[in-house]
Scaffold this motif. Structure first.
Motif, PDB file in Angstrom:
ATOM      1  N   THR A  97       0.620  -1.635  -0.057  1.00 31.31           N
ATOM      2  CA  THR A  97       0.021  -0.287  -0.094  1.00 31.31           C
ATOM      3  C   THR A  97       0.870   1.306  -0.079  1.00 31.31           C
ATOM      4  OG1 THR A  97      -2.021  -1.063   1.138  1.00 31.31           O
ATOM      5  CG2 THR A  97      -1.940   0.976   1.279  1.00 31.31           C
ATOM      6  N   ARG A  98       0.545   2.050  -0.740  1.00 31.31           N
ATOM      7  CA  ARG A  98       1.599   3.146  -0.375  1.00 31.31           C
ATOM      8  C   ARG A  98       0.362   4.286   0.000  1.00 31.31           C
ATOM      9  NH1 ARG A  98       2.988   6.996  -6.615  1.00 31.31           N
ATOM     10  NH2 ARG A  98       4.356   8.443  -5.606  1.00 31.31           N
ATOM     11  N   ILE A  99       2.222   4.995   1.292  1.00 34.29           N
ATOM     12  CA  ILE A  99       1.671   5.743   1.515  1.00 34.29           C
ATOM     13  C   ILE A  99       2.167   6.968   1.680  1.00 34.29           C
ATOM     14  CG2 ILE A  99       0.623   3.888   3.492  1.00 34.29           C
ATOM     15  CD1 ILE A  99       3.846   4.805   5.029  1.00 34.29           C
ATOM     16  N   GLU A 100       2.458   8.797   2.012  1.00 35.10           N
ATOM     17  CA  GLU A 100       2.791   9.693   2.245  1.00 35.10           C
ATOM     18  C   GLU A 100       3.550   9.986   3.131  1.00 35.10           C
ATOM     19  OE1 GLU A 100       2.789  11.659  -0.605  1.00 35.10           O
ATOM     20  OE2 GLU A 100       1.875   9.989  -1.230  1.00 35.10           O
ATOM     21  N   TRP A 108       5.865   2.438   0.048  1.00 38.78           N
ATOM     22  CA  TRP A 108       4.822   1.146   0.263  1.00 38.78           C
ATOM     23  C   TRP A 108       5.400   0.821   1.491  1.00 38.78           C
ATOM     24  CZ3 TRP A 108       2.209   0.723  -4.353  1.00 38.78           C
ATOM     25  CH2 TRP A 108       2.593   1.945  -4.948  1.00 38.78           C
ATOM     26  N   CYS A 115       8.943  -3.377   3.429  1.00 41.65           N
ATOM     27  CA  CYS A 115       8.431  -1.548   3.497  1.00 41.65           C
ATOM     28  C   CYS A 115       9.611  -1.236   2.281  1.00 41.65           C
ATOM     29  CB  CYS A 115       8.307  -0.432   4.382  1.00 41.65           C
ATOM     30  SG  CYS A 115       9.394  -0.799   5.865  1.00 41.65           S
ATOM     31  N   GLU A 134       2.295   1.966  12.347  1.00 42.17           N
ATOM     32  CA  GLU A 134       2.935   2.696  12.613  1.00 42.17           C
ATOM     33  C   GLU A 134       4.243   3.086  12.928  1.00 42.17           C
ATOM     34  OE1 GLU A 134       3.003   6.723  13.497  1.00 42.17           O
ATOM     35  OE2 GLU A 134       1.906   6.464  12.491  1.00 42.17           O
ATOM     36  N   ARG A 137       5.993   3.014   9.651  1.00 42.58           N
ATOM     37  CA  ARG A 137       5.922   4.586   8.965  1.00 42.58           C
ATOM     38  C   ARG A 137       7.317   5.304   9.491  1.00 42.58           C
ATOM     39  NH1 ARG A 137       3.150   8.592   7.088  1.00 42.58           N
ATOM     40  NH2 ARG A 137       1.050   6.713   6.835  1.00 42.58           N
TER      41      ARG A 137
END
Length: 149
Positions: A97-100, A108, A115, A134, A137
């Motif tokens: 899943t792409r995240i910012e 990703w 990731c 998290e 991230r």
């Protein structure tokens, strides 16, 4: 493996995981970083194992990472796709899943273990038992900060 990263890769200590370097309890391999160059990319391959002691409880933390600096920016998207397809734990590109993440061009994540970070022609794939999305991230934010320097 150095105590402080001397390349575009991160260490467990960069993720606030402190402990004594050890060998992998499964296969006996030690922490290491290998760097090499090819006509297409510069590449760093790392694996790190740390014994974390919390009172009477001890656990082994580990991080595998590959960092590539591609020679051609036209290869970036296809290279990321190949990393997704060739992941150890993810089964396909659909598992990502792409995240910012500020400071990264692409980031990703998978459900738990892998990731990918992208900035320009620099790409990294991490494999680590993250506690949560998290945690992934936060790791990607550490990479963004390191690559932004």
């Amino acid at each position: 493996m150095p105590d402080v990263s001397d390349g575009p890769y991160i260490l467990l200590s960069d993720l606030d995981i402190e402990g004594k370097r050890t060998t992998n309890s499964v296969n006996g391999e030690g922490s290491m970083v290998k760097a090499n160059q090819s006509m297409l990319a510069d590449h760093w391959d790392t694996q790190e194992y740390v014994d974390v002691i919390n009172g009477s409880y001890s656990s082994e933390e580990w991080l595998y990472q590959d960092v590539y600096i591609l020679k051609n920016e036209d290869m970036v998207d296809r290279f990321v796709e190949v990393l997704m397809i060739d992941s150890v734990f993810a089964q396909s590109t659909e598992d990502y899943t792409r995240i910012e993440i500020p400071g990264l061009d692409q980031a990703w994540v998978t459900e738990r273990l892998e990731c990918i970070a992208v900035k320009g022609t620099t790409i990294s794939i991490f494999t680590h038992p993250f506690d949560s999305p998290e945690g992934m991230r936060e790791a990607l934010e550490v990479v963004a900060e390191k690559w932004g320097k």
